[in-house]
Scaffold this motif. Sequence first.
Motif, PDB file in Angstrom:
ATOM      1  N   GLY A 451       0.798  -1.225   0.000  1.00  0.00           N
ATOM      2  CA  GLY A 451       0.000   0.000   0.000  1.00  0.00           C
ATOM      3  C   GLY A 451       0.825   1.266   0.000  1.00  0.00           C
ATOM      4  N   PHE A 452       1.930   1.266   0.728  1.00  0.00           N
ATOM      5  CA  PHE A 452       2.809   2.431   0.756  1.00  0.00           C
ATOM      6  C   PHE A 452       4.226   1.976   1.080  1.00  0.00           C
ATOM      7  CE2 PHE A 452       1.517   1.879   5.146  1.00  0.00           C
ATOM      8  CZ  PHE A 452       2.688   2.117   5.860  1.00  0.00           C
ATOM      9  N   ILE A 453       5.177   2.840   0.789  1.00  0.00           N
ATOM     10  CA  ILE A 453       6.579   2.591   1.125  1.00  0.00           C
ATOM     11  C   ILE A 453       7.088   3.798   1.895  1.00  0.00           C
ATOM     12  CG2 ILE A 453       8.920   2.376   0.190  1.00  0.00           C
ATOM     13  CD1 ILE A 453       7.693   0.785  -2.122  1.00  0.00           C
ATOM     14  N   LYS A 454       7.740   3.526   2.999  1.00  0.00           N
ATOM     15  CA  LYS A 454       8.323   4.577   3.832  1.00  0.00           C
ATOM     16  C   LYS A 454       9.827   4.606   3.608  1.00  0.00           C
ATOM     17  CE  LYS A 454       8.958   5.749   8.738  1.00  0.00           C
ATOM     18  NZ  LYS A 454       8.656   5.331  10.131  1.00  0.00           N
ATOM     19  N   THR A 455      10.380   5.793   3.444  1.00  0.00           N
ATOM     20  CA  THR A 455      11.807   5.904   3.227  1.00  0.00           C
ATOM     21  C   THR A 455      12.316   7.209   3.815  1.00  0.00           C
ATOM     22  OG1 THR A 455      13.562   5.703   1.558  1.00  0.00           O
ATOM     23  CG2 THR A 455      11.667   7.080   0.985  1.00  0.00           C
ATOM     24  N   ALA A 456      13.620   7.334   3.937  1.00  0.00           N
ATOM     25  CA  ALA A 456      14.212   8.582   4.409  1.00  0.00           C
ATOM     26  C   ALA A 456      14.070   9.656   3.333  1.00  0.00           C
ATOM     27  CB  ALA A 456      15.687   8.365   4.752  1.00  0.00           C
ATOM     28  N   ILE A 457      13.975  10.901   3.748  1.00  0.00           N
ATOM     29  CA  ILE A 457      13.839  12.009   2.786  1.00  0.00           C
ATOM     30  C   ILE A 457      15.007  12.003   1.809  1.00  0.00           C
ATOM     31  CG2 ILE A 457      13.831  14.530   2.582  1.00  0.00           C
ATOM     32  CD1 ILE A 457      12.357  14.625   5.275  1.00  0.00           C
ATOM     33  N   GLU A 458      16.190  11.715   2.312  1.00  0.00           N
ATOM     34  CA  GLU A 458      17.382  11.744   1.455  1.00  0.00           C
ATOM     35  C   GLU A 458      17.377  10.638   0.406  1.00  0.00           C
ATOM     36  OE1 GLU A 458      17.954  13.896   5.125  1.00  0.00           O
ATOM     37  OE2 GLU A 458      17.315  11.825   4.738  1.00  0.00           O
ATOM     38  N   ASP A 459      16.543   9.597   0.598  1.00  0.00           N
ATOM     39  CA  ASP A 459      16.527   8.466  -0.334  1.00  0.00           C
ATOM     40  C   ASP A 459      15.474   8.606  -1.428  1.00  0.00           C
ATOM     41  OD1 ASP A 459      18.563   7.295   1.082  1.00  0.00           O
ATOM     42  OD2 ASP A 459      17.245   6.049   2.314  1.00  0.00           O
ATOM     43  N   ILE A 460      14.748   9.701  -1.460  1.00  0.00           N
ATOM     44  CA  ILE A 460      13.724   9.896  -2.495  1.00  0.00           C
ATOM     45  C   ILE A 460      14.291   9.730  -3.913  1.00  0.00           C
ATOM     46  CG2 ILE A 460      12.237  11.663  -3.548  1.00  0.00           C
ATOM     47  CD1 ILE A 460      11.471  12.573  -0.766  1.00  0.00           C
ATOM     48  N   PRO A 461      15.501  10.211  -4.212  1.00  0.00           N
ATOM     49  CA  PRO A 461      16.034  10.021  -5.581  1.00  0.00           C
ATOM     50  C   PRO A 461      16.243   8.561  -5.976  1.00  0.00           C
ATOM     51  CG  PRO A 461      17.193  11.810  -4.469  1.00  0.00           C
ATOM     52  CD  PRO A 461      16.360  11.125  -3.425  1.00  0.00           C
ATOM     53  N   ASP A 462      16.198   7.642  -5.010  1.00  0.00           N
ATOM     54  CA  ASP A 462      16.348   6.223  -5.349  1.00  0.00           C
ATOM     55  C   ASP A 462      15.116   5.668  -6.056  1.00  0.00           C
ATOM     56  OD1 ASP A 462      18.819   6.244  -4.145  1.00  0.00           O
ATOM     57  OD2 ASP A 462      18.123   5.380  -2.248  1.00  0.00           O
ATOM     58  N   TYR A 463      14.057   6.474  -6.160  1.00  0.00           N
ATOM     59  CA  TYR A 463      12.805   6.036  -6.782  1.00  0.00           C
ATOM     60  C   TYR A 463      12.458   6.971  -7.947  1.00  0.00           C
ATOM     61  CZ  TYR A 463      12.520   3.568  -2.330  1.00  0.00           C
ATOM     62  OH  TYR A 463      12.791   2.777  -1.245  1.00  0.00           O
ATOM     63  N   PRO A 464      13.223   6.898  -9.044  1.00  0.00           N
ATOM     64  CA  PRO A 464      13.000   7.830 -10.162  1.00  0.00           C
ATOM     65  C   PRO A 464      11.692   7.545 -10.899  1.00  0.00           C
ATOM     66  CG  PRO A 464      14.608   6.157 -10.773  1.00  0.00           C
ATOM     67  CD  PRO A 464      14.317   5.958  -9.310  1.00  0.00           C
ATOM     68  N   ALA A 465      11.086   8.594 -11.443  1.00  0.00           N
ATOM     69  CA  ALA A 465       9.863   8.483 -12.243  1.00  0.00           C
ATOM     70  C   ALA A 465       9.842   9.632 -13.246  1.00  0.00           C
ATOM     71  CB  ALA A 465       8.626   8.533 -11.355  1.00  0.00           C
ATOM     72  N   TRP A 492      19.510  14.583  -6.637  1.00  0.00           N
ATOM     73  CA  TRP A 492      18.184  15.092  -6.994  1.00  0.00           C
ATOM     74  C   TRP A 492      18.223  15.810  -8.337  1.00  0.00           C
ATOM     75  CZ3 TRP A 492      13.142  14.966  -5.759  1.00  0.00           C
ATOM     76  CH2 TRP A 492      12.330  16.003  -6.202  1.00  0.00           C
ATOM     77  N   ARG A 493      19.242  16.642  -8.523  1.00  0.00           N
ATOM     78  CA  ARG A 493      19.315  17.445  -9.752  1.00  0.00           C
ATOM     79  C   ARG A 493      19.506  16.581 -10.992  1.00  0.00           C
ATOM     80  NH1 ARG A 493      23.079  22.660  -7.999  1.00  0.00           N
ATOM     81  NH2 ARG A 493      21.531  23.640  -6.632  1.00  0.00           N
ATOM     82  N   GLN A 494      20.050  15.390 -10.818  1.00  0.00           N
ATOM     83  CA  GLN A 494      20.281  14.514 -11.965  1.00  0.00           C
ATOM     84  C   GLN A 494      19.048  13.712 -12.373  1.00  0.00           C
ATOM     85  OE1 GLN A 494      22.969  14.369 -14.011  1.00  0.00           O
ATOM     86  NE2 GLN A 494      23.601  16.161 -12.820  1.00  0.00           N
ATOM     87  N   LEU A 495      17.989  13.757 -11.573  1.00  0.00           N
ATOM     88  CA  LEU A 495      16.774  13.034 -11.937  1.00  0.00           C
ATOM     89  C   LEU A 495      16.173  13.605 -13.218  1.00  0.00           C
ATOM     90  CD1 LEU A 495      15.014  12.651  -8.456  1.00  0.00           C
ATOM     91  CD2 LEU A 495      16.076  10.831  -9.796  1.00  0.00           C
ATOM     92  N   GLU A 496      15.698  12.715 -14.082  1.00  0.00           N
ATOM     93  CA  GLU A 496      15.113  13.138 -15.354  1.00  0.00           C
ATOM     94  C   GLU A 496      13.922  14.077 -15.140  1.00  0.00           C
ATOM     95  OE1 GLU A 496      14.607  13.258 -19.554  1.00  0.00           O
ATOM     96  OE2 GLU A 496      16.279  12.563 -18.297  1.00  0.00           O
TER      97      GLU A 496
END
Length: 533
Positions: A451-465, A492-496
Motif C-alpha cells: 500500500g505504501f513505502i516509507k523511506t528517508a527524505i534523502e533516499d527519495i532520488p532512489d525512486y526515479p519516475a 536530486w538534480r540529476q533526476l530526469e
Amino acid sequence: MTTRYSNVLNQHGHCFYMPIRVTVLSHLSADENSITQSSYSILIMVQGGDGYIEINNERLHLTPGCVLSFPGSATFKLPPQSGLHGVWIEYTGVMPDGLMKSPLDNDLIPQLRKCPAQITGLGGELHSAWTKPQADKPFAVQALFTDLIMKVNSTPMVTSVVESSSGWLPLVLQYIDEHYSEDLTRSQMAGLAGVSPEHFSRSFRNTTGQTFSAYLSLLRIRKAQERLLTGTPNLSHLALEVGYGEGTYLSRKFKQFVGLSPTAYHSKNKRIVTLNYNHTASLRALEITPQLGPYSAWLESLDTVPTARKLSLEARRASAVFHSVASARPDVIISYSLYGENKQLLALAPVIELPFMQMSWREQFTLIAEVAGRRLQAEEWLQRYDQRCHEANLQLDRNMGARGTAIVWEIGHGCAYCFSSSYGRGCQVLYNDLGFKLPQAIIDQDISNRGFIKTAIEDIPDYPADHIIITGLPDDPQGLQRIDRLFHSEQWRQLEAVRTSRVHILDQPDMFYGFDPLSSQAQLHVLLRVLTS
C-alpha cells in the motif's frame, strides 16, 4: 585449512544464523496449501492487519507488532485472506559439524513477542534487501538479519498466548462471526476456548457485557440488518442465512432488538454514522449529511456542518467514540474493518465494514449509496466523473501523448511516503483514471500489497519516475532543512523529472489524503492543471 578453521569453531562453540527465505505474508496466504512444514526455523513479523495462523491445529491470534517464532517441524497453515501484512522469514543455524536449533525455538511451542515498530520495520528492510540486492552492499542481508534476531531475542516473550479470556476470546468471537448461522452452543464454545462451560460464561459476560446467547442473537439480527441494507432478501431465506429456522421467528426477534419489523426497517430513512473522512465525503457527494461523522479541514471547507454532527478524531479513545455514536442513535454505522472497535459498536447498530485496501473508492461509494437508498444518484455521479476523466485524458493525449511513470510523495517529519492506488493521495486518479504507471523501483518493493513505502527524505532520488508529485511537505524546521538539502543535492538534480521540469510541489496534504468521490474529483482537477501547465 578448512579442518583448522572447523576445529577452532568447534572449540568455541559458535553458531551462525542465516536466512534461507524471506517473503511477505500475503504471498503465502494466497494459496491455502502452499506451506505446511519447513526444514528451517520460522519467524513471522506482523506489520499490519488482524488475523490468525494455525500451528499444530491451534489458531493463534496475531495483531500488528506480534513476532512469532517456531520450528519448521511444527505443522502450520496461514489461511487465505488472513488479513495479516508483514514478513515471513525461514532461517537456519549453522555450525561446522551440522545444523543448530535456534534459541528462538522451543520444541513445538511457538514463542510470541510484542515488538515495537522499529523492530518489525527491520523485517521490511530485510525483505527489501533480499528481493533487491545491491552490488555495493553485499553484506546488507547478513547485517540486517543479525540485527533483527538479536533485537527479537532480547524482547521478552508473552507468557502465554491463551492464558486468559483476553487470549481465547478473540478466537471465540472470530469463530462465532464465521459460524453464526449454525447451531452454536455454550459447550462448543467452551471447548474451543479450552475452559469449562461455567468459566466460559462468566468470562464471556464479564468481557463483552452480554451472555453468550444474547451476543449470538444480537449478531444474527445485525447480520440480518446488513442484508436488508444492501438488498431485499426474502424473509424466509434471510432467516436461514442468519441461523433461524423460519421468517416469522426472525421477524419476532428482529422487532425485539430493533423495535421495527424487517420491512419497516428496510424502508425507513436511515440515521447514518460514519467513522472516517472518506465515508463522510461519500455521503456528502450524495447530498446526505451523516447524523454523526468526522470531517477533514478540507471537507469542512466545502460546506457548513453543525457542530453536533461532527465526530472528533483527535486523541480518539474507544470509550469516547462509543458514547458519541450512542448519542446519535444510529440505524447503521459505516466503518473500515476495525475488528475490536467495531465489535463494541454492534451493541448500537449494524456496522457495515468496508475492507481497507481491498475496495476501490468507487466500490465503497456504490455500497454506501446502496445503504443510504441512493444507488441511482451514485451511478449518475460516477457517470459525470467518468466524463471528466475522459476529457482529461483527451487533453493529456494532446499535451504529452504516452503517460510514462509517476510517483506521489507525502513528506512528513523525518521521512517520506509513496503510495499505491489503494491508498489515495491522488494515486487512484493517476494510475487508475489517467493511465500513468508505477515506477519499477516501487513495484519491486511490492507496493501493490504493502500500500505504501516509507523511506528517508534523502533516499527519495532512489525512486526515479517521469513525473514527481509532492502532495505534502514537513512543517518543522529540521524537516524543511532536510528538504532544502535534498533539492540542492546532485542526486536530486540529476533526476530526469527534475531536469525536464516535471516535478510538481502541491503541498495540499489534507485534500490529497482523501480516498472518496469528492476528494478524487478535486485531485483530478489539480493534477490535470499541473500536468498540462
